[in-house]
Design a protein around this motif. Structure first.
Motif, PDB file in Angstrom:
ATOM      1  N   UNK A   1     -16.469 -15.733  -4.202  1.00 50.89           N
ATOM      2  CA  UNK A   1     -17.075 -14.446  -4.378  1.00 50.89           C
ATOM      3  C   UNK A   1     -16.064 -13.225  -3.659  1.00 50.89           C
ATOM      4  N   UNK A   2     -15.503 -13.648  -2.476  1.00 50.64           N
ATOM      5  CA  UNK A   2     -14.324 -12.945  -2.035  1.00 50.64           C
ATOM      6  C   UNK A   2     -13.239 -12.607  -2.687  1.00 50.64           C
ATOM      7  N   UNK A   3     -12.944 -13.582  -3.977  1.00 48.17           N
ATOM      8  CA  UNK A   3     -11.818 -13.131  -4.864  1.00 48.17           C
ATOM      9  C   UNK A   3     -12.266 -12.049  -5.717  1.00 48.17           C
ATOM     10  N   UNK A   4     -13.366 -12.220  -6.068  1.00 50.83           N
ATOM     11  CA  UNK A   4     -14.079 -11.327  -7.137  1.00 50.83           C
ATOM     12  C   UNK A   4     -13.994  -9.920  -6.480  1.00 50.83           C
ATOM     13  N   UNK A   5     -14.212  -9.758  -5.108  1.00 53.16           N
ATOM     14  CA  UNK A   5     -14.392  -8.583  -4.404  1.00 53.16           C
ATOM     15  C   UNK A   5     -12.843  -8.030  -4.256  1.00 53.16           C
ATOM     16  N   UNK A   6     -12.054  -9.053  -4.027  1.00 50.62           N
ATOM     17  CA  UNK A   6     -10.569  -8.418  -4.254  1.00 50.62           C
ATOM     18  C   UNK A   6     -10.105  -7.793  -5.389  1.00 50.62           C
ATOM     19  N   UNK A   7     -10.740  -8.338  -6.423  1.00 56.95           N
ATOM     20  CA  UNK A   7     -10.077  -7.926  -7.868  1.00 56.95           C
ATOM     21  C   UNK A   7     -10.733  -6.383  -7.931  1.00 56.95           C
ATOM     22  N   UNK A   8     -12.035  -6.105  -7.320  1.00 53.33           N
ATOM     23  CA  UNK A   8     -12.818  -4.777  -7.558  1.00 53.33           C
ATOM     24  C   UNK A   8     -11.942  -3.839  -6.767  1.00 53.33           C
ATOM     25  N   UNK A   9     -11.458  -4.362  -5.555  1.00 55.64           N
ATOM     26  CA  UNK A   9     -10.515  -3.334  -4.664  1.00 55.64           C
ATOM     27  C   UNK A   9      -9.228  -3.006  -5.364  1.00 55.64           C
ATOM     28  N   UNK A  10      -8.711  -3.902  -6.470  1.00 56.56           N
ATOM     29  CA  UNK A  10      -7.759  -3.687  -7.151  1.00 56.56           C
ATOM     30  C   UNK A  10      -7.937  -2.926  -8.393  1.00 56.56           C
ATOM     31  N   UNK A  11      -9.323  -2.331  -8.715  1.00 53.10           N
ATOM     32  CA  UNK A  11      -9.624  -1.672  -9.696  1.00 53.10           C
ATOM     33  C   UNK A  11     -10.225  -2.118 -11.032  1.00 53.10           C
ATOM     34  N   UNK A  12     -10.465  -3.674 -10.796  1.00 56.19           N
ATOM     35  CA  UNK A  12     -11.144  -4.280 -11.947  1.00 56.19           C
ATOM     36  C   UNK A  12     -12.610  -4.609 -11.582  1.00 56.19           C
ATOM     37  N   UNK A  13     -13.595  -3.823 -12.207  1.00 57.37           N
ATOM     38  CA  UNK A  13     -15.212  -4.029 -11.908  1.00 57.37           C
ATOM     39  C   UNK A  13     -15.430  -5.353 -12.244  1.00 57.37           C
ATOM     40  N   UNK A  14     -16.620  -5.839 -11.439  1.00 64.67           N
ATOM     41  CA  UNK A  14     -17.093  -7.116 -11.696  1.00 64.67           C
ATOM     42  C   UNK A  14     -17.557  -7.779 -13.111  1.00 64.67           C
TER      43      UNK A  14
ATOM     44  N   UNK B   1     -14.634 -27.665 -10.191  1.00 65.76           N
ATOM     45  CA  UNK B   1     -14.337 -26.281 -10.318  1.00 65.76           C
ATOM     46  C   UNK B   1     -15.388 -25.702 -11.084  1.00 65.76           C
ATOM     47  N   UNK B   2     -15.753 -26.201 -12.062  1.00 65.92           N
ATOM     48  CA  UNK B   2     -16.666 -25.550 -12.913  1.00 65.92           C
ATOM     49  C   UNK B   2     -18.252 -25.484 -12.223  1.00 65.92           C
ATOM     50  N   UNK B   3     -18.500 -26.435 -11.474  1.00 67.54           N
ATOM     51  CA  UNK B   3     -19.568 -26.531 -10.660  1.00 67.54           C
ATOM     52  C   UNK B   3     -19.564 -25.425  -9.894  1.00 67.54           C
ATOM     53  N   UNK B   4     -18.621 -25.174  -8.944  1.00 71.69           N
ATOM     54  CA  UNK B   4     -18.535 -23.975  -8.028  1.00 71.69           C
ATOM     55  C   UNK B   4     -18.236 -22.693  -8.798  1.00 71.69           C
ATOM     56  N   UNK B   5     -17.917 -22.624  -9.936  1.00 79.46           N
ATOM     57  CA  UNK B   5     -18.151 -21.281 -10.592  1.00 79.46           C
ATOM     58  C   UNK B   5     -19.168 -20.842 -10.982  1.00 79.46           C
ATOM     59  N   UNK B   6     -20.179 -21.865 -11.546  1.00 81.53           N
ATOM     60  CA  UNK B   6     -21.386 -21.696 -11.783  1.00 81.53           C
ATOM     61  C   UNK B   6     -22.350 -21.220 -10.527  1.00 81.53           C
ATOM     62  N   UNK B   7     -22.234 -22.081  -9.536  1.00 84.72           N
ATOM     63  CA  UNK B   7     -22.879 -21.749  -8.137  1.00 84.72           C
ATOM     64  C   UNK B   7     -22.533 -20.192  -7.840  1.00 84.72           C
ATOM     65  N   UNK B   8     -21.132 -19.822  -7.735  1.00 86.61           N
ATOM     66  CA  UNK B   8     -20.818 -18.918  -7.203  1.00 86.61           C
ATOM     67  C   UNK B   8     -21.084 -17.603  -7.780  1.00 86.61           C
ATOM     68  N   UNK B   9     -21.109 -17.633  -9.276  1.00 87.25           N
ATOM     69  CA  UNK B   9     -21.565 -16.753 -10.147  1.00 87.25           C
ATOM     70  C   UNK B   9     -23.208 -16.344 -10.013  1.00 87.25           C
ATOM     71  N   UNK B  10     -23.792 -17.427 -10.121  1.00 86.63           N
ATOM     72  CA  UNK B  10     -25.351 -17.283  -9.906  1.00 86.63           C
ATOM     73  C   UNK B  10     -25.847 -16.561  -8.646  1.00 86.63           C
ATOM     74  N   UNK B  11     -25.084 -16.902  -7.466  1.00 88.41           N
ATOM     75  CA  UNK B  11     -25.496 -16.404  -6.255  1.00 88.41           C
ATOM     76  C   UNK B  11     -24.834 -15.169  -5.964  1.00 88.41           C
ATOM     77  N   UNK B  12     -23.872 -14.539  -6.812  1.00 82.29           N
ATOM     78  CA  UNK B  12     -23.228 -13.430  -6.643  1.00 82.29           C
ATOM     79  C   UNK B  12     -24.200 -12.083  -7.034  1.00 82.29           C
ATOM     80  N   UNK B  13     -24.240 -10.925  -6.255  1.00 88.83           N
ATOM     81  CA  UNK B  13     -25.098  -9.981  -6.480  1.00 88.83           C
ATOM     82  C   UNK B  13     -24.541  -8.931  -7.311  1.00 88.83           C
ATOM     83  N   UNK B  14     -23.666  -9.217  -8.113  1.00 92.05           N
ATOM     84  CA  UNK B  14     -22.904  -8.550  -8.989  1.00 92.05           C
ATOM     85  C   UNK B  14     -22.688  -8.840 -10.519  1.00 92.05           C
TER      86      UNK B  14
END
Length: 226
Positions: free
Chosen positions: A98-111, A122-135
């Motif tokens: 989720x911190x990597x998503x925030x870094x991209x947002x800081x660089x101008x790419x919206x979530x 990695x896919x398991x983590x991607x799903x969990x991180x996505x579903x618990x992200x508030x964006x």
């Protein structure tokens, strides 16, 4: 622990956009792997406006492999259905992603121009991180994977129940059995409104040209050029 994971993490392999960068794919490798292999696979289907980030997990002892140290997003105790899970490790790793998503947002790419994806663990983590992200995200890709801490859903779900999801699984997978994929499908199809499950006959715990073409078509659809 989050800071330790970050500091011991190898710099991500990045396939830069060859044109104007307007979207990002963050893709997480499976147990014992690195970001390099998937960066190559994604570069084969790349689009000029998309940047692809393939981080490498930190090394840690993995219980499933008799405590042998290897790249792993979180500890794995068992691959049995209903077995014990590394809840603290999964949540810490999700915060890292989720911190990597925030870094991209800081660089101008919206979530909503970012896709989270991964293979196996990695896919398991991607799903969990996505579903618990508030964006809101543009979408999710889970290859040969499963939903960790599935009993915490749908209560743990934040906002991404309407984001497009592509889940793919080979029906001869000996590592993450096809029935894991089907059980994940039964959970996600009820929880998410824009969900696709693809089966690949004869495919084991790997990818294929057909699967990567399906991933390309999914990414073209959810991350169109603007």
């Amino acid at each position: 622990m989050c800071g330790n994971a970050m500091s011991s993490q190898i710099d991500p392999v990045t396939v830069s956009a060859s044109g104007k960068h307007t979207a990002t794919v963050i893709f997480l490798h499976g147990l014992g792997d690195t970001g390099h292999g998937w960066s190559y696979a994604l570069s084969e289907i790349r689009q000029p406006h998309i940047k692809y980030i393939c981080p490498t997990a930190p090394k840690m002892p993995v219980t499933l492999n008799e405590g042998y140290e290897m790249t792993s997003w979180f500890d794995l105790y068992t691959l049995n259905i209903g077995g014990r899970e590394d809840e603290a490790g999964i949540k810490k790793a999700a915060a890292l992603v989720q911190g990597m998503v925030e870094e991209e947002e800081k660089g101008g790419i919206p979530s909503n121009r970012i896709v989270l994806g991964g293979f196996s663990q990695g896919g398991a983590l991607a799903l969990y991180a996505a579903f618990t992200l508030e964006k809101p995200l543009a979408g999710m890709v889970a290859l040969s994977s499963w939903l960790p801490l599935h009993e915490s859903f749908p209560d743990a779900m934040k906002v991404n129940n309407e984001s497009p999801i592509l889940q793919c699984h080979g029906d001869m997978d000996p590592v993450v059995p096809y029935k894991f994929g089907q059980m994940t499908k039964s959970v996600l199809s009820k929880m998410c409104s824009n969900y696709t499950f693809n089966t690949y006959p004869g495919m084991m715990h790997s990818s294929s040209a057909k699967e990567m073409q399906d991933v390309k078509e999914f990414l073209d659809k959810v991350l169109p050029a603007v």
